[in-house]
Write an enzyme that holds these catalytic residues in place. Structure first.
Site, short mmCIF file in Angstrom:
data_model
loop_
_atom_site.label_atom_id
_atom_site.label_comp_id
_atom_site.label_asym_id
_atom_site.label_seq_id
_atom_site.Cartn_x
_atom_site.Cartn_y
_atom_site.Cartn_z
N LYS A 207 26.21 33.50 37.08
CA LYS A 207 26.14 34.10 35.75
C LYS A 207 25.66 33.07 34.73
CE LYS A 207 29.08 36.28 32.28
NZ LYS A 207 30.41 36.80 31.94
N GLU A 213 28.95 23.55 41.66
CA GLU A 213 28.82 23.79 43.10
C GLU A 213 27.52 24.54 43.41
OE1 GLU A 213 31.44 24.41 41.20
OE2 GLU A 213 33.34 24.14 42.27
N GLY A 269 32.92 37.44 35.88
CA GLY A 269 32.53 37.02 37.23
C GLY A 269 33.23 37.81 38.33
N ARG A 270 34.56 37.92 38.21
CA ARG A 270 35.31 38.60 39.29
C ARG A 270 35.19 40.12 39.21
NH1 ARG A 270 38.28 35.75 35.91
NH2 ARG A 270 39.88 36.68 34.59
N GLU A 355 43.40 35.41 39.28
CA GLU A 355 42.65 34.79 38.19
C GLU A 355 42.78 35.67 36.94
OE1 GLU A 355 38.33 34.07 38.53
OE2 GLU A 355 38.77 31.96 38.18
N HIS A 386 51.43 39.48 64.55
CA HIS A 386 51.76 38.45 65.54
C HIS A 386 51.92 37.08 64.89
CE1 HIS A 386 51.10 41.20 68.94
NE2 HIS A 386 50.36 41.80 68.03
N LYS A 506 37.92 21.18 36.38
CA LYS A 506 36.45 21.03 36.39
C LYS A 506 36.03 19.85 35.54
CE LYS A 506 34.90 25.84 36.39
NZ LYS A 506 34.11 26.80 35.62
#
Ligand code: G6Q
Length: 541
Positions: A207, A213, A269-270, A355, A386, A506
């Site tokens: 965005k 990263e 973003g999410r 978030e 399990h 960050k």
């Protein structure tokens, strides 16, 4: 100042009500009302929610609805869906619901109908997908594109990864899709090691187009491509596209903005997997099925906006989460899909839920004196059975579970699906009903072993039972959780749309990078961080 939620009449009534029913066992609630399984269920927009295995009565529900009403939930939903700047800490509107509005809709933001803009991008994405799949778009050397690598992180990665896994059954198997997110070089190396650059397209999904990263991986991708194709910089144009709101940065990176698919400041973003960020999804399943997914999202949006609160799937699920978090003190919620295609769904939900509502001050900046978002986690069934289910059945924590099950398998092989489904129904039943000491002894278990084999039960769960996993159903499921999260956020009075909590780390990381590159730059952190950096320097050397 502290928030005023716990002093409100509805909250106080819930508190006394909790005291009155906290010891009531689900076994008794079911025994007292043979129709409970029917009464506490809701069939809407093709999803069937059985919420009868929750520690609730009619009174619980009406008090939770009263709480939602006193929080002004209906008005808050309208405010969100009509483009008001409800993300006040970032001064932004929150209009992800406009991303899936049908083309004739009118949703205005700052005096402009945004729906035609949304559909213009969707049309551009569809044309691009057609060019890739038909082979009319070729790479620099004239070969068709066979590999798509999405480079993004957080909201620009988790949705695309999840959707690709979830909808793999519907995907074009001629295309290989990979996802690179981590700044750990291993992620890029392993994703690309067997790919031919001549046939590979990178989608740079960001965005802001400034994320450390993603930009690092994007530059590495460019180097990898040019190394593979003979260092001609013009190759970039045929092998890179961008998904972004930041045309200037896209151009500076060297991607022609004709090959950029835009979205807007009002898409968080999410909340962006159905925007241009979904290009990899559209490439995988084709534009038509992508539109079916959007239609599924939209159906849930309409349901959330128009259904009465007590017949509203996201409202019920959101309020139940508040009930367990704030009154029973539950710290976590497990999401347990009985469908291998949904293996990344819990990971996707972790960002969406935590978030969004992992906050401890209200919109007014007041400190909360109640818990907000639980920790979400989960794995597909039956695998989890399990491993960690032991703790859900007999551990000391109360963990509400969301089971997600389907009537039809997309891979109907032998009796696999009946066995899978038998397990999901059995888990809900076992958690709720448990097994008493008397039952254990009656089975011939010794007195000594009996305590180990008793299941307390009274452990709550929701079960979503759906016909089959289609693109539309995925849209509905994601929108269901998006709106459940919003419902929770409204009750808790927090802003589900900012994420200031990720900033500090960050900023510090940016400061530390040069300290790791240097061998003698003086360090001024705490003594722990200083020693770790010094040790890293010597390990590196
Ligand atoms: C999501 C967050 C965050 C964001 C990533 C990637 O709601 O804001 O996860 O999506 O940090 O950001 P860019 O898309 O700007 O690279």
């Amino acid at each position: 100042m502290t928030a005023n939620l716990t002093t409100q009449p509805a909250w106080k009534k819930l508190n006394s009500h909790y005291e009155a029913i906290k010891a009531t066992h689900l076994r008794d609630l079911f025994a007292d009302d043979p129709k409970r399984g029917e009464t506490f269920s809701l069939d809407a927009v093709g999803l069937y929610l059985d919420y009868s295995k929750n520690r609730i009565t009619d009174e619980t529900l009406s008090l939770l609805i009263e709480l939602a009403e006193s929080a002004g939930l209906k008005d808050r939903i309208e405010a969100m869906m009509t483009g008001q700047k409800i993300n006040t800490t970032e001064d932004r509107a929150v209009l992800h619901t406009a991303l899936r509005a049908p083309s004739g809709a009118n949703i205005e933001f700052e005096g402009r109908n945004v729906v035609p803009d949304v559909h213009a991008v969707l049309d551009k994405m569809a044309a691009f997908c057609e060019a890739i799949t038909s082979g009319s778009w070729t790479g620099h050397t004239g070969q068709p594109i066979r590999n798509i690598v999405n480079v993004g992180i957080g909201g620009s990665d988790l949705g695309p990864v999840m959707a690709y896994q979830a909808l793999r059954h519907y995907s074009n198997r001629n295309l290989t899709l990979r996802f690179v997110s981590n700044v750990d070089g291993t992620d890029f190396a392993e994703a690309t090691r067997d790919l031919d650059p001549a046939e590979t397209l990178f989608i740079i999904a960001s965005k802001t187009f400034t994320t450390q990263e993603t930009m690092t991986n994007a530059h590495t991708a460019r180097t990898w491509l040019l190394d593979g194709l003979g260092a001609d910089p013009s190759a970039v144009a045929k092998h890179f596209v961008a998904l972004s709101t930041n045309a200037q940065q896209v151009a500076e990176f060297g991607i022609n903005t004709d090959n950029m698919f835009g979205f807007w400041d009002w898409v968080g973003g999410r909340y962006s997997m159905d925007s241009a960020i979904g290009l990899s999804t559209m490439l995988a399943i084709g534009p038509e099925q992508f539109h079916q997914m959007l239609a599924g999202f939209h159906e849930m949006d309409q349901h959330y906006r128009t259904a009465p609160l007590d017949k509203n799937l996201p409202v019920l699920m959101g309020l139940l989460t508040v009930w367990y978090t704030d009154f029973f003190g539950s710290q976590t919620t497990a999401v347990l899909p009985y469908d291998q295609y949904l293996s990344r769904f819990p990971a996707y939900l972790q960002q969406l839920t935590m978030e969004s509502n992992g906050k401890s001050v209200t919109l007014d900046g007041d400190r909360v004196d109640y818990d907000t978002s639980p920790i979400y986690w989960g794995e597909p069934g039956t695998n989890g059975q399990h491993s960690f289910y032991q703790l859900i059945h007999q551990g000391t924590h109360l963990i509400p579970c969301d089971f997600i099950a389907f009537g039809k398998s997309l891979n109907p092989i032998g009796d696999h699906h009946d066995k899978l489904s038998a397990n999901v129904f059995a888990q809900g039943e076992a958690l709720a009903m448990g097994k008493t000491r008397e039952e254990v002894l009656a089975e011939g278990t010794s007195e000594e072993l009996a305590p180990h084999r008793v299941f307390e039960g009274n452990r709550p769960s929701n079960t979503l039972l759906i016909e089959s996993l289609t693109p539309a159903v995925l849209g509905k499921l994601v929108a269901l959780y998006e709106h459940s999260v919003f419902t929770q956020g409204v009750i808790w009075q927090v802003n589900p749309f900012d994420q200031w909590g990720v900033e500090l780390g960050k900023v510090l990381a940016k400061k530390i990078v040069p300290e790791l590159e240097s061998t003698d730059q003086p360090l001024a952190h705490d003594s722990s961080t200083n020693r770790l950096i010094q040790r890293y320097r010597s390990l590196k050397a």
